[in-house]
Scaffold this motif. Structure first.
Motif: not given
Lengths: 502, 502
Positions: A119-121, A156-160, A250-253, A277-280
């Motif tokens: 929700r936050i991300i 995970r939230a950042m990746i998505d 727009k990777l992990s915006p 780092v890992l989400s990117k």
């Protein structure tokens, strides 16, 4: 009573005000809308046009800047809402943002769940948070406030939250160096070595967060790094590697928004850093990643124990998100290479790739170590033989040839240049260099204008162990304006010595 | 090289832009100063005039709003720098703010010392911090991050950040109710009781932080509360008490800045709250203070244990700063009185002071309990007899007579009014009221416009235990605009029932 109350229409006026990434709307103090909706200065309101909407902060106007029924917008607001002078917009109240309750729970040190991080991300990505709300979220996550579960969830939230790159190859390589070490610019050397070996490394990099240069800043002095996802695919499919600025892809915006506030606060906390780092990496489609953690008294990571903890976190979260992670813990006691700042670091990179006799050997060896680890992690080269294979590719000129091909595919090559203003900082005594304050050295480079002035920074001549005479140049400061050069000098004169000589 | 680089002069242009408390400077994108100093959008820079200086955020202009060599300023910047159209200003870089290192240390959960809190509070008072930096400091102090030492230090630093009131009397009384309970407006009743008894109570109050009304908001619907220190002294020396807005008296000004950001973040953490309350009391010259802590499931303090912890903290820090503190822990399960919102609460207060037969007895009894505790704490009335003494003063009309005298001394009396727009919320079933969600009820009042629209809010008819018929009015919502009324109704329809009826 139940009549629609959001039918408040204004005519757009482009005021020509650049507020960086802040959406501002300017409205007359005595307009009907301000009165009927109870809007006051700094109210955050929703602005609608043609099905799109943005959240903007109200600046109340009481002068002839605006006519009745006009609504001024800042540049970024015009762009994000895709409107121009004379278009019609409507405004309405901002509904309460429910995920801020999750942020408040985190401020009170409660563990919040995966759905809360999503929700936050999600709300941050959609621009619903004000800067102070983002600052509160970042601070609530700083220190040791995130446990391994929470870092995994936020990752995970950042990746998505953004786009994902997909590749035909089964093995996609990537690397990352934890920051804090000035001049540690190995990426532009590692990428062409790996690509020249026949492996795939679609490298996306960030700009500086709190340092004088990021890889994207450095590579931008040589070639175009603002690549669309389509362009990244084209370059990588052709050459096996690229140097792209991550944000444009727009990777992990959400991460990019968080980073802009972290930068303003000058912090970079462990949990956020790992998630960032890992989400990117995952969003870029990577499967195998080498992470370098330099540690030293004045590096970002100060002790070996802290480096071990980060190594552990990177491995656990890598496993949780199904990413093969290899961590290298390295010496972070002093800068790498000679240049600090985008152009000056680019010069170092080019001298290594060109196998020049004056190329900084520390930068070269570190790049070979990372490239070697990647070759071994990929399974292509057997354990223990990665570095010698990487050295052969670099010293044979194959890496430089690949570097040039990648740059041409991205848009061409230019030679980085020195800034106009320069001053040399000389030793006041004779002796041996025994220590260097990386943080203060980086601060001098930043005050001189790096990274926003690409050719500003430091050219560093005195690594640990150097024997210096009185009056010998320890380092030079470069700046693009007199004001900034003087500002860096003022700072230097106000602090204890940056180079320790005994 | 060593020439002065801060000789950058601009001519002031008042643009007529109200940004609330944000200092903004507007400069042309291609001006020499932006170029030579490396300023970019949202850079925070120092603006000088006539020995004064402020920090302002740069908004870059590329339109005809400004002529060459003009610098636009927002309203608050004009006021704080004391300049007008055509005055000359100079701009320079903002030096690094050293106390931000202390804030970062706190973000990483380190205990920082008294000197660090003085540095931080001093820099905040002087306007050196950006809003996101203040948000980071507040968040770093939230949760349980401040220990008793630290709360004591921050309290002392806040006391010393502003003016202090001094009085001839040896005993100076004060009271405070921890917020979160809608309609808990005892102060305007307690003050005239105490003043009528011959004791001194120079009451300064805040405006709402996260609630629909603060005492200053409520009293402002009846009389002038924006009193200077001189005026406060005049009123108190004459009448023994006053109702003043604390901010204008510049008591603990750092706290006012912190509160404005806490309000935007909708948080109010224990450590900051204790420092805020006690610093204001000491700065106001108080020697004996009664603090009421209501607790309840939907009050700010949720459990009795939490109330006990706050009581302990208030007492320890009171001792450390030599303040006599008495804490009353009270029932916080439902609103007090009938009105919620400045004018509606003022009506309740007046009905109690006037001994009207329809005056809310819960508000009256609570005010008497607090006044009684103050009379006993002062030593004037023996233990166990405070409440009956207070009751005699109130019911005899002496308190109301004193109230009127204080208001006249402050600038006159007006009668609070109902807002123009109203809707009644009716029960959908018959039954008994068994619970009330204070938070959601407060939110409805806020969405309806309280406290910025003083006559907006709620008139509450259904305390716990009320027997209601189907269709009976549970409460009414008042608003000054249709938009806000509808907004409150929309919210009400989107959440679970606020009044629990079984």
């Amino acid at each position: 009573m139940k009549q629609p109350y959001h039918s408040n229409t204004l005519k757009v006026k482009a005021l020509g005000i650049d507020t960086y990434r802040e959406n501002n709307i300017y409205m007359l103090i005595d307009c009907d809308i301000c009165r009927s909706e109870g809007f006051t200065a700094l109210t955050r309101i929703v602005v609608h046009h043609n099905g799109k909407s943005i959240i903007a902060t109200l600046n109340v106007v009481h002068s002839e800047l605006l006519q009745e029924n006009e609504g001024g917008l800042s540049d970024i607001a015009l762009k994000r809402l895709d409107v121009k002078d004379g278009d019609l917009i409507t405004v309405s109240h901002l509904k309460p943002i429910e995920s801020l309750s999750d942020v408040r729970a985190k401020m009170y040190h409660k563990k919040i769940d995966e759905a809360a991080y999503y929700r936050i991300i999600n709300d941050i990505t959609n621009g619903l948070y004000s800067d102070i709300e983002i600052a509160a979220f970042i601070t609530a996550c700083a220190g040791d406030n995130l446990d391994l579960d929470e870092i995994t969830w936020i990752t995970r939230a950042m990746i998505d939250s953004g786009s994902k790159l997909e590749w035909d190859e089964k093995i996609i390589l990537d690397k990352h160096s934890v920051g804090g070490l000035p001049g540690n610019r190995t990426t532009p050397i590692v990428v062409p070595i790996i690509a020249a070996s026949g492996l795939t490394i679609p490298k996306t990099s960030s700009r500086a967060i709190t340092s004088p240069a990021g890889t994207a800043d450095t590579m931008e002095t040589i070639t175009t790094v603002n690549l669309s996802i389509e362009k990244i695919k084209e370059v990588v499919n052709k050459e096996g590697g690229c140097f792209a600025w991550g944000r444009l892809a727009k990777l992990s915006p959400a991460d990019d928004i968080l980073i802009s506030i972290e930068k303003a606060l000058d912090i970079d906390s462990a949990g956020q850093m790992i998630a960032s780092v890992l989400s990117k990496k995952v969003a870029a489609g990577s499967t195998h990643v080498v992470i370098e953690i330099p540690f030293g008294e004045t590096a970002k990571v100060r002790t070996h124990d802290e480096a071990l903890k980060l190594q552990y976190y990177f491995k656990v979260i890598g496993d949780a998100i199904k990413l093969n992670v290899e961590v290298l813990i390295t010496d972070g006691s002093q800068p790498v290479g000679k240049g600090i700042g985008p152009s000056l670091e680019a010069m170092d990179v080019l001298s290594v790739l060109r196998n020049q006799h004056d190329a900084p050997s520390d930068l070269k060896e570190k790049a070979l170590m990372i490239a070697g680890a990647l070759l071994e992690l990929s399974g292509k080269i057997e354990k223990g033989k990665g570095v010698s294979e990487a050295r052969q590719i670099l010293e044979s000129g194959k890496a430089y040839a690949k570097f040039k091909k990648i740059c041409f595919a991205q848009g061409g090559i230019t030679e980085p240049e020195f800034a106009e203003y320069k001053t040399e900082i000389k030793s006041e005594i004779a002796g041996i260099v025994t220590g260097i304050d990386n943080r203060k050295l980086a601060k001098v480079a930043k005050l001189a204008g790096a990274p926003h002035d690409p050719s500003a920074g430091i050219y560093f001549n005195s690594p640990i162990g150097t024997k210096v005479e009185k009056g010998q140049t320890l380092f030079s400061i470069y700046a693009e304006s007199e004001g900034e050069l003087q500002y860096a000098i003022d700072y230097l004169e106000s602090v204890s010595p940056i180079i320790k000589i005994v």
